[in-house]
Design a protein around this motif. Structure first.
Motif, PDB file in Angstrom:
ATOM      1  N   ARG A  32      52.055-134.978 -24.919  1.00  0.00           N
ATOM      2  CA  ARG A  32      53.434-134.956 -24.397  1.00  0.00           C
ATOM      3  C   ARG A  32      53.722-133.684 -23.614  1.00  0.00           C
ATOM      4  NH1 ARG A  32      57.938-137.779 -27.560  1.00  0.00           N
ATOM      5  NH2 ARG A  32      56.892-139.640 -28.281  1.00  0.00           N
ATOM      6  N   LYS A  33      53.248-132.571 -24.136  1.00  0.00           N
ATOM      7  CA  LYS A  33      53.468-131.296 -23.463  1.00  0.00           C
ATOM      8  C   LYS A  33      52.754-131.269 -22.108  1.00  0.00           C
ATOM      9  CE  LYS A  33      51.419-127.481 -24.816  1.00  0.00           C
ATOM     10  NZ  LYS A  33      50.967-126.371 -25.649  1.00  0.00           N
ATOM     11  N   GLN A  34      51.589-131.886 -22.048  1.00  0.00           N
ATOM     12  CA  GLN A  34      50.769-131.840 -20.841  1.00  0.00           C
ATOM     13  C   GLN A  34      51.113-132.908 -19.801  1.00  0.00           C
ATOM     14  OE1 GLN A  34      48.528-129.524 -19.912  1.00  0.00           O
ATOM     15  NE2 GLN A  34      49.132-128.390 -21.736  1.00  0.00           N
ATOM     16  N   ILE A  35      51.873-133.937 -20.171  1.00  0.00           N
ATOM     17  CA  ILE A  35      52.178-135.007 -19.212  1.00  0.00           C
ATOM     18  C   ILE A  35      52.764-134.452 -17.911  1.00  0.00           C
ATOM     19  CG2 ILE A  35      53.699-136.991 -18.756  1.00  0.00           C
ATOM     20  CD1 ILE A  35      53.086-137.923 -21.644  1.00  0.00           C
ATOM     21  N   PRO A  36      53.837-133.660 -17.959  1.00  0.00           N
ATOM     22  CA  PRO A  36      54.382-133.152 -16.684  1.00  0.00           C
ATOM     23  C   PRO A  36      53.375-132.293 -15.916  1.00  0.00           C
ATOM     24  CG  PRO A  36      55.924-132.774 -18.494  1.00  0.00           C
ATOM     25  CD  PRO A  36      54.632-133.237 -19.099  1.00  0.00           C
TER      26      PRO A  36
ATOM     27  N   ARG B 211      46.614-142.797  -9.177  1.00  0.00           N
ATOM     28  CA  ARG B 211      47.559-143.439 -10.094  1.00  0.00           C
ATOM     29  C   ARG B 211      47.280-142.915 -11.489  1.00  0.00           C
ATOM     30  NH1 ARG B 211      49.958-148.512  -9.088  1.00  0.00           N
ATOM     31  NH2 ARG B 211      50.931-148.030 -11.067  1.00  0.00           N
ATOM     32  N   PHE B 212      48.284-143.014 -12.339  1.00  0.00           N
ATOM     33  CA  PHE B 212      48.179-142.504 -13.701  1.00  0.00           C
ATOM     34  C   PHE B 212      48.519-143.590 -14.713  1.00  0.00           C
ATOM     35  CE2 PHE B 212      48.928-138.821 -11.088  1.00  0.00           C
ATOM     36  CZ  PHE B 212      48.071-137.880 -11.622  1.00  0.00           C
ATOM     37  N   MET B 213      47.860-143.469 -15.870  1.00  0.00           N
ATOM     38  CA  MET B 213      48.173-144.303 -17.026  1.00  0.00           C
ATOM     39  C   MET B 213      48.206-143.371 -18.233  1.00  0.00           C
ATOM     40  SD  MET B 213      45.969-147.361 -18.849  1.00  0.00           S
ATOM     41  CE  MET B 213      46.426-148.730 -17.820  1.00  0.00           C
ATOM     42  N   ILE B 214      49.194-143.574 -19.082  1.00  0.00           N
ATOM     43  CA  ILE B 214      49.293-142.803 -20.324  1.00  0.00           C
ATOM     44  C   ILE B 214      49.083-143.780 -21.474  1.00  0.00           C
ATOM     45  CG2 ILE B 214      50.820-141.456 -21.816  1.00  0.00           C
ATOM     46  CD1 ILE B 214      52.193-140.514 -19.184  1.00  0.00           C
TER      47      ILE B 214
ATOM     48  N   LEU C  75      59.552-138.808 -19.001  1.00  0.00           N
ATOM     49  CA  LEU C  75      58.718-137.645 -18.667  1.00  0.00           C
ATOM     50  C   LEU C  75      58.001-137.860 -17.332  1.00  0.00           C
ATOM     51  CD1 LEU C  75      57.027-136.780 -22.103  1.00  0.00           C
ATOM     52  CD2 LEU C  75      58.713-135.404 -20.867  1.00  0.00           C
ATOM     53  N   CYS C  76      57.547-139.078 -17.112  1.00  0.00           N
ATOM     54  CA  CYS C  76      56.848-139.396 -15.861  1.00  0.00           C
ATOM     55  C   CYS C  76      57.800-139.310 -14.668  1.00  0.00           C
ATOM     56  CB  CYS C  76      56.225-140.789 -15.939  1.00  0.00           C
ATOM     57  SG  CYS C  76      54.956-140.944 -17.215  1.00  0.00           S
ATOM     58  N   ARG C  77      59.000-139.838 -14.827  1.00  0.00           N
ATOM     59  CA  ARG C  77      59.993-139.756 -13.740  1.00  0.00           C
ATOM     60  C   ARG C  77      60.325-138.304 -13.422  1.00  0.00           C
ATOM     61  NH1 ARG C  77      62.052-144.081 -16.456  1.00  0.00           N
ATOM     62  NH2 ARG C  77      63.616-142.836 -17.514  1.00  0.00           N
TER      63      ARG C  77
ATOM     64  N   ARG D 294      56.455-138.927 -10.951  1.00  0.00           N
ATOM     65  CA  ARG D 294      55.478-140.028 -10.973  1.00  0.00           C
ATOM     66  C   ARG D 294      56.055-141.239 -11.719  1.00  0.00           C
ATOM     67  NH1 ARG D 294      50.573-139.539  -8.077  1.00  0.00           N
ATOM     68  NH2 ARG D 294      50.049-137.334  -7.950  1.00  0.00           N
ATOM     69  N   PRO D 295      57.143-141.828 -11.203  1.00  0.00           N
ATOM     70  CA  PRO D 295      57.770-142.952 -11.908  1.00  0.00           C
ATOM     71  C   PRO D 295      56.897-144.199 -11.976  1.00  0.00           C
ATOM     72  CG  PRO D 295      58.714-142.711  -9.729  1.00  0.00           C
ATOM     73  CD  PRO D 295      57.809-141.532  -9.939  1.00  0.00           C
ATOM     74  N   GLU D 296      55.870-144.291 -11.126  1.00  0.00           N
ATOM     75  CA  GLU D 296      54.995-145.470 -11.102  1.00  0.00           C
ATOM     76  C   GLU D 296      53.913-145.417 -12.177  1.00  0.00           C
ATOM     77  OE1 GLU D 296      52.790-142.311  -9.013  1.00  0.00           O
ATOM     78  OE2 GLU D 296      54.884-142.899  -9.030  1.00  0.00           O
ATOM     79  N   THR D 297      53.888-144.340 -12.963  1.00  0.00           N
ATOM     80  CA  THR D 297      52.877-144.197 -14.015  1.00  0.00           C
ATOM     81  C   THR D 297      52.969-145.365 -14.994  1.00  0.00           C
ATOM     82  OG1 THR D 297      52.924-141.803 -13.814  1.00  0.00           O
ATOM     83  CG2 THR D 297      52.067-142.688 -15.879  1.00  0.00           C
ATOM     84  N   LEU D 298      51.823-145.905 -15.326  1.00  0.00           N
ATOM     85  CA  LEU D 298      51.742-147.011 -16.279  1.00  0.00           C
ATOM     86  C   LEU D 298      51.632-146.424 -17.685  1.00  0.00           C
ATOM     87  CD1 LEU D 298      51.596-150.107 -16.022  1.00  0.00           C
ATOM     88  CD2 LEU D 298      49.121-149.902 -16.027  1.00  0.00           C
TER      89      LEU D 298
END
Length: 194
Positions: free
Chosen positions: A45-49, A61-64, A83-85, A89-93
């Motif tokens: 979670r800390k590293q997502i941004p 593209r990204f996937m979590i 967090l993605c928005r 990166r709002p398109e992250t899956l």
């Protein structure tokens, strides 16, 4: 899309995906898919941004992939999407593993049985508790029990991924969250070919 980055919580998921499943599912996976592991969900979670804002090739593209554990699935997914928005990166899956990686293994008891040299273990898939493995809140404990009952040593996540993964068959896996993950990867792979 020319590159896919999958962010995961732990090394066992990285091993299962990068070394075993993705190469079987997607052509040239090792050339365009990167699986980045973290030290648990807090680190993820800390590293997502940070990861989403890092320099990646154009068209990445990204996937979590995040374990549900005891969280409410929709709320957890909404938090991760926020967090993605925020990271642009709002398109992250986002895919939620219900409840944890071991649920995916229990979705394919035949693979677990083959890993343990106990072919008959696959017959237990008809038992009520294994029909919908995503409902098991104690999947890791179930795996530990199966390994103690049938294996020469106890269950360990990394060695479990290496032992069970090669025997997994996505077509027979009963885990709904596993199937949703597979469909997501296949859809992203199709985007790459367009």
């Amino acid at each position: 899309m020319n590159h896919l980055v999958i962010l995961v919580e732990e090394e066992s998921m990285q091993i299962l995906l990068r070394d075993i499943l993705l190469p079987r599912l997607v052509e040239d996976a090792d050339q365009w898919i990167t699986v980045v592991r973290h030290r648990g969900k807090t680190d993820l979670r800390k590293q997502i941004p940070v990861r989403l804002r890092s320099r990646w090739p154009e068209g990445t593209r990204f996937m979590i992939l995040h374990d549900q554990d005891q969280a409410e699935c929709r709320a957890l997914k909404a938090e991760l999407l926020a967090l993605c928005r925020e990271a642009g990166r709002p398109e992250t899956l986002v895919r939620i593993v219900c409840h944890e990686l071991e649920s995916w293994y229990l979705g394919d008891l035949e693979a677990v049985g083959r890993a343990l040299g106990q072919e008959s273990l696959g017959q237990r898939a008809a038992q009520e508790k294994f029909r919908e493995p995503d409902r098991l809140a104690n999947a890791k404990q179930e795996m530990e029990r199966l390994f103690l009952d049938h294996g020469p040593q106890g269950y360990k996540p990394r060695s479990g991924a290496r032992a069970i993964g090669p025997h997994m068959d996505p077509a027979r896996n009963r885990s709904h969250s596993f199937q949703v993950f597979i469909r997501g990867v296949v859809a992203l792979a199709a985007e790459r070919r367009v």
